[in-house]
Enzyme design. Sequence first.
Site, PDB file in Angstrom:
ATOM      1  NE  ARG A  58       7.690  -2.364   6.349  1.00 27.60           N
ATOM      2  CZ  ARG A  58       6.211  -2.440   6.483  1.00 27.60           C
ATOM      3  NH1 ARG A  58       5.491  -1.888   5.511  1.00 27.60           N
ATOM      4  NH2 ARG A  58       5.783  -3.062   7.331  1.00 27.60           N
ATOM      5  NE  ARG A  91       1.558  -4.983  10.831  1.00 27.86           N
ATOM      6  CZ  ARG A  91       2.748  -5.101  10.310  1.00 27.86           C
ATOM      7  NH1 ARG A  91       3.867  -5.499  10.701  1.00 27.86           N
ATOM      8  NH2 ARG A  91       2.796  -4.410   9.110  1.00 27.86           N
ATOM      9  NE  ARG A 119      -5.191  -1.620   9.862  1.00 25.03           N
ATOM     10  CZ  ARG A 119      -4.068  -1.160   9.302  1.00 25.03           C
ATOM     11  NH1 ARG A 119      -4.254   0.029   8.733  1.00 25.03           N
ATOM     12  NH2 ARG A 119      -3.073  -1.759   9.098  1.00 25.03           N
ATOM     13  NE  ARG A 142       5.493  -0.583  10.186  1.00 22.39           N
ATOM     14  CZ  ARG A 142       4.559  -0.527   9.720  1.00 22.39           C
ATOM     15  NH1 ARG A 142       4.677   0.106   8.325  1.00 22.39           N
ATOM     16  NH2 ARG A 142       3.528  -1.141   9.870  1.00 22.39           N
ATOM     17  CE  LYS A 201      -2.011  -1.099   3.756  1.00 23.55           C
ATOM     18  NZ  LYS A 201      -1.402  -2.620   4.067  1.00 23.55           N
TER      19      LYS A 201
HETATM   20  P1  AP5 Z   1       4.879  -1.354   1.921  1.00 23.36           P
HETATM   21  O1  AP5 Z   1       4.529  -0.734   0.621  1.00 23.36           O
HETATM   22  O2  AP5 Z   1       5.385  -0.668   3.080  1.00 23.36           O
HETATM   23  O3  AP5 Z   1       3.447  -2.157   2.403  1.00 23.36           O
HETATM   24  P2  AP5 Z   1       2.252  -1.920   3.434  1.00 23.36           P
HETATM   25  O4  AP5 Z   1       1.283  -2.436   2.542  1.00 23.36           O
HETATM   26  O5  AP5 Z   1       2.313  -0.318   3.358  1.00 23.36           O
HETATM   27  O6  AP5 Z   1       2.536  -2.456   4.564  1.00 23.36           O
HETATM   28  P3  AP5 Z   1       2.301  -1.878   6.126  1.00 23.36           P
HETATM   29  O7  AP5 Z   1       2.918  -2.979   7.024  1.00 23.36           O
HETATM   30  O8  AP5 Z   1       2.470  -0.523   6.156  1.00 23.36           O
HETATM   31  O9  AP5 Z   1       0.802  -2.326   6.248  1.00 23.36           O
HETATM   32  P4  AP5 Z   1       0.139  -2.228   7.757  1.00 23.36           P
HETATM   33  O10 AP5 Z   1      -1.405  -1.988   7.134  1.00 23.36           O
HETATM   34  O11 AP5 Z   1       0.210  -3.440   8.567  1.00 23.36           O
HETATM   35  O12 AP5 Z   1       0.687  -0.914   8.416  1.00 23.36           O
HETATM   36  P5  AP5 Z   1      -0.091   0.342   8.908  1.00 23.36           P
HETATM   37  O13 AP5 Z   1       1.176   1.452   8.788  1.00 23.36           O
HETATM   38  O14 AP5 Z   1      -1.278   0.967   7.960  1.00 23.36           O
HETATM   39  O15 AP5 Z   1       5.857  -2.677   1.576  1.00 23.36           O
HETATM   40  C1  AP5 Z   1       6.353  -3.685   2.339  1.00 23.36           C
HETATM   41  C2  AP5 Z   1       7.888  -3.977   1.971  1.00 23.36           C
HETATM   42  O16 AP5 Z   1       7.700  -4.756   0.895  1.00 23.36           O
HETATM   43  C3  AP5 Z   1       8.597  -3.092   1.451  1.00 23.36           C
HETATM   44  O17 AP5 Z   1       9.856  -3.175   2.018  1.00 23.36           O
HETATM   45  C4  AP5 Z   1       8.300  -2.755   0.121  1.00 23.36           C
HETATM   46  O18 AP5 Z   1       9.769  -2.070  -0.350  1.00 23.36           O
HETATM   47  C5  AP5 Z   1       8.461  -4.266  -0.223  1.00 23.36           C
HETATM   48  N1  AP5 Z   1       7.370  -4.172  -1.451  1.00 23.36           N
HETATM   49  C6  AP5 Z   1       6.267  -3.719  -1.567  1.00 23.36           C
HETATM   50  N2  AP5 Z   1       5.693  -3.861  -2.720  1.00 23.36           N
HETATM   51  C7  AP5 Z   1       6.281  -4.621  -3.358  1.00 23.36           C
HETATM   52  C8  AP5 Z   1       6.349  -5.543  -4.545  1.00 23.36           C
HETATM   53  N3  AP5 Z   1       5.183  -5.300  -5.432  1.00 23.36           N
HETATM   54  N4  AP5 Z   1       7.439  -6.306  -4.869  1.00 23.36           N
HETATM   55  C9  AP5 Z   1       8.632  -6.410  -4.251  1.00 23.36           C
HETATM   56  N5  AP5 Z   1       8.612  -5.749  -2.994  1.00 23.36           N
HETATM   57  C10 AP5 Z   1       7.560  -4.897  -2.617  1.00 23.36           C
HETATM   58  O19 AP5 Z   1      -0.541   0.105  10.182  1.00 23.36           O
HETATM   59  C11 AP5 Z   1       0.413  -0.047  11.292  1.00 23.36           C
HETATM   60  C12 AP5 Z   1      -0.333  -0.329  12.605  1.00 23.36           C
HETATM   61  O20 AP5 Z   1      -1.135   0.902  12.915  1.00 23.36           O
HETATM   62  C13 AP5 Z   1      -1.721  -1.243  12.576  1.00 23.36           C
HETATM   63  O21 AP5 Z   1      -1.236  -2.686  12.843  1.00 23.36           O
HETATM   64  C14 AP5 Z   1      -2.556  -0.750  13.723  1.00 23.36           C
HETATM   65  O22 AP5 Z   1      -2.103  -1.217  14.926  1.00 23.36           O
HETATM   66  C15 AP5 Z   1      -2.404   0.580  13.660  1.00 23.36           C
HETATM   67  N6  AP5 Z   1      -3.447   1.429  12.765  1.00 23.36           N
HETATM   68  C16 AP5 Z   1      -3.165   1.945  11.475  1.00 23.36           C
HETATM   69  N7  AP5 Z   1      -4.347   2.153  10.669  1.00 23.36           N
HETATM   70  C17 AP5 Z   1      -5.362   2.012  11.652  1.00 23.36           C
HETATM   71  C18 AP5 Z   1      -6.880   2.100  11.805  1.00 23.36           C
HETATM   72  N8  AP5 Z   1      -7.453   2.599  10.362  1.00 23.36           N
HETATM   73  N9  AP5 Z   1      -7.467   1.715  12.787  1.00 23.36           N
HETATM   74  C19 AP5 Z   1      -6.867   0.966  13.934  1.00 23.36           C
HETATM   75  N10 AP5 Z   1      -5.565   0.854  13.937  1.00 23.36           N
HETATM   76  C20 AP5 Z   1      -4.740   1.429  12.823  1.00 23.36           C
HETATM   77 MG    MG Z   2       2.081   1.167   5.115  1.00 29.31          MG
END
Ligand code: AP5
Ligand code: MG
Length: 213
Positions: free
Chosen positions: A127, A171, A88, A160, A13
Amino acid sequence: MILILLGPPGAGKGSQAKLIVDEFKVNHISTGDIFRKNIKEETDLGLKVKDIIAKGELVSDELTNELVFETLSKENTPAGFMLDGYPRNINQAKALDKWLEENNKEVTEVILVDADVNVLIERISGRRVCKNCGATYHVKNLPPKVEGICDVCGNELVQRPDDNEETARDRIEVYNEQTSPLIDYYEKSGRLARFDGNEDIDVVYEHVRNSLK
Ligand code: AP5
Ligand code: MG
Ligand code: ZN
């Protein structure tokens, strides 16, 4: 343009968000990034959410909705905005729909990026993020020029706290139970576009950009 980025942790994402912002100039609003910034700055909000996020659980809807609507009320980017990691669960989606209706706005497209579980775990475990500017790397897929150092600003790359394999699995379980019902929710309203996140970043983006034109 109002976009929602949906998909399991590690699907890409954030990686797609960066490319979308570069081309379409929308404002990127990532609840995860906002929470992490608050944790880094040790704000009241940061202290409240730190342990929850480290465990991979969801922050309460009350705190999250309040944060999002406060952010959106100040939002005035001409091109529009893109929500990443929000909503979410169904409760958050309903709250967002209500806010959008009250503000005469409509979602343009919900971008679902999905990938296989083994791919998600490998991406999350590999990552690395810059401590300073937040640029994202992957030890194998997208390595920095110098190991452990950010190409953009020269600062240190870190992991992270929720990016270990055990927490990643938790997760993904939270996503399957609470977030994946949103696929149906948005599909019913005809706003969902699905993308295969197993492909390379550029290949995924080529499909995403075509859907937005
Ligand atoms: P990356 O693009 O960073 O992946 P991502 O989908 O953004 O993954 P996240 O881990 O950020 O998602 P998340 O939903 O768990 O975290 P969030 O910050 O929202 O890519 C990942 C890796 O793969 C990178 O190294 C990249 O280079 C590589 N990559 C990407 N695409 C690739 C491809 N096509 N090919 C090869 N390599 C690739 O949430 C974190 C925490 O915050 C949650 O667990 C929760 O506790 C809290 N939180 C956030 N939002 C809410 C909400 N709305 N409600 C409640 N709690 C929330
Ligand atoms: Mg992200
Ligand atoms: Zn940096």
